[in-house]
Write a protein that holds these residues in place. Structure first.
Motif, PDB file in Angstrom:
ATOM      1  N   GLU A  13       0.830  -1.207   0.000  1.00  0.00           N
ATOM      2  CA  GLU A  13       0.000   0.000   0.000  1.00  0.00           C
ATOM      3  C   GLU A  13       0.864   1.256   0.000  1.00  0.00           C
ATOM      4  O   GLU A  13       0.517   2.248  -0.661  1.00  0.00           O
ATOM      5  CB  GLU A  13      -0.941   0.000   1.205  1.00  0.00           C
ATOM      6  N   ILE A  14       1.976   1.255   0.724  1.00  0.00           N
ATOM      7  CA  ILE A  14       2.879   2.412   0.701  1.00  0.00           C
ATOM      8  C   ILE A  14       3.405   2.639  -0.713  1.00  0.00           C
ATOM      9  O   ILE A  14       3.435   3.767  -1.213  1.00  0.00           O
ATOM     10  CB  ILE A  14       4.057   2.199   1.678  1.00  0.00           C
ATOM     11  N   TYR A  15       3.807   1.548  -1.366  1.00  0.00           N
ATOM     12  CA  TYR A  15       4.305   1.654  -2.747  1.00  0.00           C
ATOM     13  C   TYR A  15       3.200   2.125  -3.688  1.00  0.00           C
ATOM     14  O   TYR A  15       3.406   3.019  -4.523  1.00  0.00           O
ATOM     15  CB  TYR A  15       4.841   0.293  -3.199  1.00  0.00           C
ATOM     16  N   ARG A  16       2.013   1.550  -3.556  1.00  0.00           N
ATOM     17  CA  ARG A  16       0.919   1.867  -4.472  1.00  0.00           C
ATOM     18  C   ARG A  16       0.440   3.302  -4.324  1.00  0.00           C
ATOM     19  O   ARG A  16       0.129   3.965  -5.326  1.00  0.00           O
ATOM     20  CB  ARG A  16      -0.244   0.892  -4.230  1.00  0.00           C
ATOM     21  N   LEU A  17       0.360   3.780  -3.072  1.00  0.00           N
ATOM     22  CA  LEU A  17      -0.174   5.123  -2.807  1.00  0.00           C
ATOM     23  C   LEU A  17       0.911   6.195  -2.760  1.00  0.00           C
ATOM     24  O   LEU A  17       0.613   7.392  -2.808  1.00  0.00           O
ATOM     25  CB  LEU A  17      -0.961   5.119  -1.490  1.00  0.00           C
ATOM     26  N   GLY A  18       2.152   5.771  -2.609  1.00  0.00           N
ATOM     27  CA  GLY A  18       3.262   6.725  -2.683  1.00  0.00           C
ATOM     28  C   GLY A  18       3.624   7.425  -1.395  1.00  0.00           C
ATOM     29  O   GLY A  18       4.508   8.287  -1.389  1.00  0.00           O
ATOM     30  N   SER A  19       2.956   7.094  -0.290  1.00  0.00           N
ATOM     31  CA  SER A  19       3.308   7.728   0.976  1.00  0.00           C
ATOM     32  C   SER A  19       2.813   6.897   2.153  1.00  0.00           C
ATOM     33  O   SER A  19       1.845   6.133   2.026  1.00  0.00           O
ATOM     34  CB  SER A  19       2.720   9.139   1.070  1.00  0.00           C
ATOM     35  N   ILE A  20       3.488   7.069   3.287  1.00  0.00           N
ATOM     36  CA  ILE A  20       3.095   6.357   4.506  1.00  0.00           C
ATOM     37  C   ILE A  20       1.773   6.897   5.039  1.00  0.00           C
ATOM     38  O   ILE A  20       0.913   6.136   5.511  1.00  0.00           O
ATOM     39  CB  ILE A  20       4.208   6.482   5.571  1.00  0.00           C
ATOM     40  N   SER A  21       1.571   8.213   4.921  1.00  0.00           N
ATOM     41  CA  SER A  21       0.337   8.809   5.447  1.00  0.00           C
ATOM     42  C   SER A  21      -0.897   8.300   4.695  1.00  0.00           C
ATOM     43  O   SER A  21      -1.931   7.994   5.297  1.00  0.00           O
ATOM     44  CB  SER A  21       0.411  10.335   5.377  1.00  0.00           C
ATOM     45  N   LEU A  49      13.532  -0.910   2.189  1.00  0.00           N
ATOM     46  CA  LEU A  49      12.668  -1.111   1.028  1.00  0.00           C
ATOM     47  C   LEU A  49      12.385   0.184   0.279  1.00  0.00           C
ATOM     48  O   LEU A  49      12.042   0.161  -0.904  1.00  0.00           O
ATOM     49  CB  LEU A  49      11.349  -1.747   1.465  1.00  0.00           C
ATOM     50  N   PHE A  50      12.505   1.317   0.978  1.00  0.00           N
ATOM     51  CA  PHE A  50      12.285   2.627   0.356  1.00  0.00           C
ATOM     52  C   PHE A  50      13.434   3.561   0.703  1.00  0.00           C
ATOM     53  O   PHE A  50      14.081   3.422   1.741  1.00  0.00           O
ATOM     54  CB  PHE A  50      10.983   3.269   0.872  1.00  0.00           C
ATOM     55  N   HIS A  51      13.648   4.533  -0.173  1.00  0.00           N
ATOM     56  CA  HIS A  51      14.480   5.680   0.179  1.00  0.00           C
ATOM     57  C   HIS A  51      13.748   6.927  -0.299  1.00  0.00           C
ATOM     58  O   HIS A  51      12.952   6.883  -1.236  1.00  0.00           O
ATOM     59  CB  HIS A  51      15.898   5.580  -0.400  1.00  0.00           C
ATOM     60  N   ARG A  52      14.019   8.050   0.368  1.00  0.00           N
ATOM     61  CA  ARG A  52      13.329   9.297   0.044  1.00  0.00           C
ATOM     62  C   ARG A  52      14.163  10.123  -0.930  1.00  0.00           C
ATOM     63  O   ARG A  52      15.384  10.182  -0.838  1.00  0.00           O
ATOM     64  CB  ARG A  52      13.069  10.122   1.312  1.00  0.00           C
ATOM     65  N   ASP A  53      13.443  10.756  -1.896  1.00  0.00           N
ATOM     66  CA  ASP A  53      14.080  11.755  -2.746  1.00  0.00           C
ATOM     67  C   ASP A  53      13.104  12.911  -2.924  1.00  0.00           C
ATOM     68  O   ASP A  53      12.078  12.980  -2.237  1.00  0.00           O
ATOM     69  CB  ASP A  53      14.512  11.146  -4.089  1.00  0.00           C
ATOM     70  N   GLU A  58      10.833   6.178  -2.992  1.00  0.00           N
ATOM     71  CA  GLU A  58      11.219   5.365  -4.140  1.00  0.00           C
ATOM     72  C   GLU A  58      11.705   4.013  -3.629  1.00  0.00           C
ATOM     73  O   GLU A  58      12.299   3.911  -2.555  1.00  0.00           O
ATOM     74  CB  GLU A  58      12.342   6.046  -4.936  1.00  0.00           C
ATOM     75  N   LEU A  59      11.461   2.972  -4.398  1.00  0.00           N
ATOM     76  CA  LEU A  59      11.903   1.639  -4.006  1.00  0.00           C
ATOM     77  C   LEU A  59      13.420   1.523  -4.077  1.00  0.00           C
ATOM     78  O   LEU A  59      14.061   2.034  -5.001  1.00  0.00           O
ATOM     79  CB  LEU A  59      11.287   0.584  -4.930  1.00  0.00           C
ATOM     80  N   THR A  60      13.980   0.859  -3.090  1.00  0.00           N
ATOM     81  CA  THR A  60      15.396   0.512  -3.145  1.00  0.00           C
ATOM     82  C   THR A  60      15.572  -0.683  -4.093  1.00  0.00           C
ATOM     83  O   THR A  60      14.592  -1.241  -4.607  1.00  0.00           O
ATOM     84  CB  THR A  60      15.915   0.141  -1.752  1.00  0.00           C
ATOM     85  N   ILE A  61      16.821  -1.088  -4.292  1.00  0.00           N
ATOM     86  CA  ILE A  61      17.066  -2.264  -5.138  1.00  0.00           C
ATOM     87  C   ILE A  61      16.384  -3.492  -4.550  1.00  0.00           C
ATOM     88  O   ILE A  61      15.782  -4.303  -5.269  1.00  0.00           O
ATOM     89  CB  ILE A  61      18.584  -2.499  -5.285  1.00  0.00           C
ATOM     90  N   LEU A  62      16.427  -3.625  -3.212  1.00  0.00           N
ATOM     91  CA  LEU A  62      15.744  -4.745  -2.562  1.00  0.00           C
ATOM     92  C   LEU A  62      14.240  -4.652  -2.790  1.00  0.00           C
ATOM     93  O   LEU A  62      13.583  -5.650  -3.125  1.00  0.00           O
ATOM     94  CB  LEU A  62      16.047  -4.753  -1.059  1.00  0.00           C
ATOM     95  N   GLY A  63      13.693  -3.446  -2.615  1.00  0.00           N
ATOM     96  CA  GLY A  63      12.261  -3.260  -2.826  1.00  0.00           C
ATOM     97  C   GLY A  63      11.843  -3.591  -4.243  1.00  0.00           C
ATOM     98  O   GLY A  63      10.815  -4.239  -4.487  1.00  0.00           O
ATOM     99  N   GLN A  64      12.662  -3.159  -5.216  1.00  0.00           N
ATOM    100  CA  GLN A  64      12.365  -3.449  -6.612  1.00  0.00           C
ATOM    101  C   GLN A  64      12.410  -4.952  -6.901  1.00  0.00           C
ATOM    102  O   GLN A  64      11.596  -5.473  -7.667  1.00  0.00           O
ATOM    103  CB  GLN A  64      13.377  -2.731  -7.512  1.00  0.00           C
ATOM    104  N   SER A  65      13.365  -5.639  -6.263  1.00  0.00           N
ATOM    105  CA  SER A  65      13.555  -7.066  -6.554  1.00  0.00           C
ATOM    106  C   SER A  65      12.400  -7.930  -6.065  1.00  0.00           C
ATOM    107  O   SER A  65      12.159  -9.008  -6.617  1.00  0.00           O
ATOM    108  CB  SER A  65      14.870  -7.557  -5.931  1.00  0.00           C
TER     109      SER A  65
END
Length: 286
Positions: A13-21, A49-53, A58-65
């Motif tokens: 859900e964080i990935y899909r919606l783009g934010s923790i909030s 799993l995420f890093h901020r920019d 954005e997904l980290t390499i682990l998150g993407q994998s």
């Protein structure tokens, strides 16, 4: 390694919606609770799993994998939920039914088409085979119901009577003889030896001590009708299989013989599923 399904859902859900909030709002949780569960998941997986920019998360390499696998898992869970809800509400499920060639072609085809149109979210598993094979599959749980023409209902089965199915003798010529004499004096074309119609024929010929002059063994009812029309012999088929296009065939009544009934059979110990109940409603109205 055990991975908690709730934490996987939070990550997705964080990935899909783009934010923790937004994920917290969607899941009716606090942001701190979502952040804490994400941290636990990252510890379990051994990396962030995420890093901020500037664009946000954005997904980290682990998150993407692992995201493709996570998406597949969430899709499967959604499918399970939809099917279970639909099943309990009678809107989804699988109709698992078997039928002989004749039962399918001349009786079930239109009801199954109507079932498909009325219940697009219900799946269908249809097996076309011989009677004994279908009953065996139902006994093993591979089919929920079978439709067959029988003289009596088998033990341990419940049968919905769909009506009498009259059988007739067919020939390519009209003669003033009864069916028994025609069989005795003609080449007789048998259906497949494992079919219910073959068992019915064997029974009535034995009862009257009838031995055909010569025999041929064919396969399906369609093949038998073609062979009879070509003048290769006579045969006994269900009356329902004779239609307006069979202009080169003549029918003789088996008057006095025990009629078979067409049954929808289920195991007596198993209540019908919602899809089967819907098919029964269609057959009852028809």
């Amino acid at each position: 390694m055990y991975v908690d399904g709730n934490r996987i859902q939070i990550f997705h859900e964080i990935y899909r919606l783009g934010s923790i909030s937004k994920a917290a709002e969607k899941l009716c949780r606090t942001q701190s609770a979502i952040s804490q569960q994400l941290k636990v998941l990252e510890d379990e997986l051994g990396g962030s799993l995420f890093h901020r920019d500037k664009k946000g998360l954005e997904l980290t390499i682990l998150g993407q994998s692992i995201m493709a696998d996570v998406t597949a898992v969430m899709s499967s869970l959604d499918s399970i939920k939809r099917k279970s809800i639909g099943y309990t509400q009678g809107q989804a499920g699988i109709l698992s039914i078997g039928a002989s060639d004749t039962s399918f072609l001349y009786y079930l085809k239109d009801p199954l088409k109507q079932f498909s149109q009325l219940h697009p979210h219900m799946e269908m598993k249809i097996i076309n085979s011989k009677g004994n094979d279908l009953l065996s599959k139902m006994d093993k749980g591979e089919l929920e119901a079978v439709v067959l023409a029988l003289s009596q209902i088998p033990q341990h089965c419940h049968g919905l009577d769909l009506g009498i199915r009259e059988d007739i003798l067919i020939s390519n010529s009209m003669v003033k003889k009864n069916w028994k004499d025609i069989v005795r004096e003609s080449v007789f074309i048998y259906p497949d030896q494992n079919s219910n119609t073959r068992q019915f024929i064997d029974t009535i010929l034995h009862q009257h001590s009838i031995v055909p002059a010569k025999t041929i063994e064919a396969g399906s009812i369609v093949a038998i009708k073609s062979m009879v029309e070509l003048g290769l012999g006579c045969s006994i088929i269900p009356c329902i299989a004779l239609d307006k296009n069979d202009t080169g065939l003549y029918a003789y009544s088996l008057k006095g013989e025990q009629a078979r009934h067409l049954y929808l059979l289920t195991k007596a110990s198993r209540p019908p599923s919602p899809p089967l109940k819907e098919l029964i409603n269609i057959l009852s109205v028809g």
